[in-house]
Structures are given as C-alpha cells and as structure tokens.
Design an enzyme around this catalytic site. Structure first.
Site, PDB file in Angstrom:
ATOM      1  CG  ASP A 250      -1.626  -1.417   1.421  1.00 19.22           C
ATOM      2  OD1 ASP A 250      -2.040  -1.994   0.321  1.00 19.22           O
ATOM      3  OD2 ASP A 250      -1.916  -1.682   2.569  1.00 19.22           O
TER       4      ASP A 250
ATOM      5  CD  GLU B 133      -9.094  -2.762  -1.352  1.00 17.08           C
ATOM      6  OE1 GLU B 133      -9.707  -2.959  -0.241  1.00 17.08           O
ATOM      7  OE2 GLU B 133      -8.245  -3.782  -1.726  1.00 17.08           O
TER       8      GLU B 133
HETATM    9  C1  6LW Z   1      -5.507  -2.176   2.260  1.00 13.62           C
HETATM   10  C2  6LW Z   1      -6.391  -2.355   1.106  1.00 13.62           C
HETATM   11  C3  6LW Z   1      -5.707  -3.388   0.401  1.00 13.62           C
HETATM   12  O1  6LW Z   1      -6.249  -1.390   3.071  1.00 13.62           O
HETATM   13  O2  6LW Z   1      -5.442  -4.200   1.276  1.00 13.62           O
HETATM   14  O3  6LW Z   1      -4.363  -3.783  -1.470  1.00 13.62           O
HETATM   15  C4  6LW Z   1      -5.523  -3.511   2.526  1.00 13.62           C
HETATM   16  N1  6LW Z   1      -5.056  -3.184  -0.813  1.00 13.62           N
HETATM   17  O4  6LW Z   1      -6.597  -1.351   0.194  1.00 13.62           O
HETATM   18  C5  6LW Z   1      -4.658  -3.984   3.600  1.00 13.62           C
HETATM   19  O5  6LW Z   1      -3.484  -3.609   3.066  1.00 13.62           O
END
Ligand code: 6LW
Length: 505
Positions: A14, A171
């Site tokens: 991230d 996300e």
């Molecule tokens: C993070 C989400 C994700 O919050 O995995 O790869 C989660 N993306 O965006 C935990 O790293």
C-alpha cells in the site's frame, strides 16, 4: 542504467508517495508491527532510505489486543504548505486518524481522529484551502467528505463519489487534480490475484466521476506466469522534471506448488503518462517489469546497509520492529554494550500480545541468516532464539531451552493448530551461532559451535508461511525472540550480532 523492481522488497504494501522539490517520500502499511508506518526518502524514485516511522510513541499507536492481520492499514502521505500529513486507519482500534510533522525524519504529532468509516483514507488539498477525506465505505464504494483539518471534524455530509467498475472491494482511493480535472484512482478486485487499478475523472471534486473507457488501467490478473502478481493499490507522483510515476504493490509468488507468496506485498515503481485524451497510460499499456530500461532520474545511492548488525549503535536500526506496542522494557542495547539483550516475557509468539521480539522483514528468497546468541536458560520454560514469523498461528523457531539438566537447541514449527518440536540436540556450554538458510521453497535450520563445527537440525517449507496458507496481509519477518512462557524470564538472552546475507533475489 536500467532500474529494478521491487523498489522496496519484503512486506511493504500500500505505498503512498509525495514529492517536495527534488525529494521524494514514501510510506507503507505496517499492520501489527511497531513502530508503525515506515517512511522512506529518495532522490531518484528507485533507491530509498528509511528515515524513520510516522508512529513511534504508544500515544500514537496502541496495538494491544489487535490481531496481526489488522492494525495499521494503507496510509496516505501528502505534503501541503510546508507540512507532511500521514492519514491511515487503525483497524480494530479506532478507525482513521492523521498525524503531521514539519520534519518527516523526526517526531510526528499525536493522532487527530477522523469520524469517517471504512479503510484506506486519503487527503486531497484543494487550491481554495478546502480539505477532502476520501475512503472506502458501505455500501461498497468510495466516499468523500470535506473536513476541518485542525479538528478532523467533517464539514460536509459523507457522499458516495464512485462505485468503481464492479470489481469487489473498491478501495485505495486517491484524488488528484491535473489542470482543472479531478482524477480518482482506486483499486478493485481485492488485494489478491484479481487486483486492478481503475480510474475516473470529473470536472468537480464531488463528481460526477466518468470512468476511463479502458479500465482497468493496470492489472496483472490475466498474466498468471508473470513474476509480479496482484499489482494494485497505487499512488501517483509527478517528478521534478515533469514525468509521472506510479508506485503500487505487487507480490512475487513462488510457483512451485501453486501460486503462493511469503515475502509479503512489495512496492514497485511503474512509469505512467497521460494520453492525448487526458487518460493515464500505465507503462505504455504493458505489464510492470523487474528490469526497466531507464532510470527515472539521475541515480542517487544511499550508504550501503551492512549485512550485519553488531548492535554497536546507540539506538536500534530503523529496520527493526516489535510485534505490537511494547508493554515492558524487554530489550536493551545498552545493558551489555555491543549486544542486543532480550528478556523473555510471559507472552509467547503464539499470543496476541507483545512478546520479546525484535525482527525485520525477510526481503530475499535466498539468503543466509545467522545470529550469535549467548543464552543459558536456568529453568524449563525459558527460551530464546530466531523465529520466522508470519502470524501467531504460523511461525518457525530455532531456539534454545532447558530440558531437565540439558541445554537443548531445537526447531519448532507452528502451522495452524499443529505445533511440534521437529528436531533437537543437546548443547555444550558457550555461545552458539543459530543459522537459517532460506530458499524459494525451504528454510534449513542449523547451528555452529565455538569449535567451528556446523550442524543441520531440520527444514521447514516456505509454503506454510505464505499468505495463501497463513492468511493476513503481511509477509515473513525474521526475528530474535525470547519468552519465559507465562512468567518474566530470570535469564536474559544476549545477541552479539545478527546478519542476513542475500544470495540473488
Ligand atoms: C488495504 C487495502 C488493500 O487497506 O489491502 O491492497 C488492505 N489493498 O487497500 C490491507 O493492506
């Protein structure tokens, strides 16, 4: 000069990046590890030097009772008006908050808590001084509110601004203004093999967001044999010469049994450019690669990290981590100068607690890990050694403990609900060097005695420490540990040095 990915090896997922003049700063998630949110500095986007952590004090990060798959998720780093802001989520511990500093290598503020729900918060600073907080939310989508930066309080309703393209878990949102256009970049499909980056744009900060006609703009989801998988959770930066770059996470699966990865989600750098229609093209429409033809900027090397830590420094090197916020002073590098001293705590590595553990990320598939330990347990239950730690339920140890009148070196494997000591040998008096040879598929545990003899005790498969088996969002850490099994140990474990010699990738 070609540059190589990953730019950060081991569990550094991230990534979020910002630029200040000709300097670049990058942060990543840290989950159950303390200090939280490592921060790196670069002058060429390829070579990164850790300069600290954003969350170094218990008042900023209390991980007590938080499972290893939770804790600090996806941070965003932004620079605005001479100040750095890092916003993140303490999952299972209070939600979103931000901290700020004027010196990213120094101390950061105490948390300013934010009221929005979800994960993956991002801050957007509008030219008119307004500040927007963007995050995930329910029902599934990307939500945004204007906030008062000083208090963290919302100044507007939280509004759904985009649902994404229909992939699960929209996300990792980040909002950018390029010219007068607002670009919203997110990830979808989950952080595993269907991970993908999608984009939408609007004329106003609130939308309506029009999806890019060729979404996803970046994914490896249909490239099962590519060395990088799960590419996503991206952030953008424009370098000081005007070119654009993306940092995102990727995994390097071990293809031996079925795709599975144990080094965690790493950070890669990918060139991007805007096309004539104002949409983002990632690496000319090609996948991200290990070898890339050109360096983004003139190479700027940082001092080489020595393979060995002799514990001669006055504070612990920045690559060391604890499991959760320490609750007692279980470690010292001053009590026995030149040695790291660990005092076994009641907690063991099986507990959702703060065991005596000082560890760093496994960053290379093939390496030799060695540490010299001076430890003479006086009672049964006193134990210390090296651990390969994925989570409380999945870890391997080579340790020393006492069985009746004997001092014994042993290998323990904890795989889910199974736990066993798989090999043991009695030890003569004196210090010993514990060794772990790592390969793509196997860990080999052994030890060296002061008489120069080397002994192999057991092997363990990397497979059982992969995220696919063990779960969670982190890769393997290798650490020195001690425990008193339910009580504070009366005998400290002293480590003279610890080294990792990488052999290739
Ligand atoms: C993070 C989400 C994700 O919050 O995995 O790869 C989660 N993306 O965006 C935990 O790293």
């Amino acid at each position: 000069m070609p540059y190589r990915n990953p730019i950060l090896r081991g569990t550094y997922p991230d990534p979020s990046i910002c630029r200040v003049g000709e300097d670049y700063y990058l942060v990543t998630s840290s989950f159950c590890y303390f200090p939280g949110v490592p921060i790196f500095h670069s002058r060429d986007l390829v070579h990164w030097q850790q300069i600290g952590h954003c969350l170094t004090r218990p008042s900023q990060l209390n991980l007590k009772g938080i499972a290893s798959a939770l804790g600090i998720f996806a941070p965003t780093l932004r620079y605005h008006d001479g100040r750095f802001y890092m916003v993140t989520t303490l999952v299972a511990g209070g939600g979103h908050f931000y901290v700020w500093t004027d010196d990213p290598a120094g101390e950061w503020s105490d948390p300013v808590w934010l009221e929005q729900d979800g994960i993956d918060p991002s801050l957007f600073f509008e030219d008119d001084g307004r500040v927007y907080l963007t995050s995930t939310g329910e029902p599934s989508g990307i939500y945004q509110a204007e906030i008062d930066l000083k208090t963290g309080k919302p100044l507007s309703e939280k509004r759904l601004i985009w649902r994404g393209m229909g992939g699960r878990y929209p996300e990792g949102p980040h909002l950018y203004k390029v010219g007068s256009t607002y670009y919203l970049m997110i990830s979808e499909g989950g952080t595993e093999y269907a991970h993908r980056v999608t984009m939408a744009r609007a004329d106003s900060v609130w939308g309506e967001f029009e999806p890019c006609p060729f979404n996803p703009i970046f994914t490896h989801q249909n490239l099962p044999h590519h060395p990088f998988q799960a590419t996503g959770h991206a952030d953008l930066v424009q370098d000081h010469t005007g070119r654009w770059w993306m940092v995102c996470l990727a995994i390097r699966p071990n293809q031996l049994y079925f795709p599975a990865h144990h080094l965690g989600r790493e950070t890669i750098l990918v060139p991007v450019a805007w096309n004539a229609d104002g949409w983002l093209i990632v690496n000319e429409g090609k996948p991200a690669e290990i070898e890339n033809p050109i360096d983004p900027l003139p190479v700027h090397h940082w001092p080489e990290q020595p393979d060995r830590d002799d514990f001669e420094t006055s504070s612990l090197n920045l690559y060391w981590n604890f499991i959760r916020t320490p609750e007692s002073p279980f470690w010292s590098i001053s009590e026995r100068p030149g040695w790291l001293r660990l005092v076994g705590q009641p907690a063991t590595l099986n507990d959702i607690a703060a065991p005596a553990f000082v560890g760093r990320r496994q960053q290379y598939f093939a390496s030799t890990i060695r540490a010299l330990i001076d430890f003479d347990p006086q009672q049964e239950g006193q134990e210390a050694g090296l651990t390969l730690f994925q989570n409380e339920d999945h870890h391997y140890e080579i340790g020393i403990h006492r069985e009746m009148d004997e001092r014994v070196v042993f290998v323990r494997q904890r795989i889910g609900s199974l736990e066993a000591i798989v090999a043991r040998a009695s030890l003569p008096m004196g210090t010993i060097i514990l060794t772990i040879e790592t390969t793509l598929s196997e860990y080999t545990f052994g030890y060296q005695l002061t008489d120069g003899t080397s002994h192999v005790l057991a092997t363990g498969r990397t497979r059982y420490l992969t995220s696919e088996i063990a779960g969670g969002f982190t890769g393997v850490f290798v650490g020195m540990y001690a425990t008193g099994h339910g009580t504070v140990s009366t005998t400290p474990a002293d480590f003279d040095w610890f080294e990792i010699q990488p052999h290739g990738d």
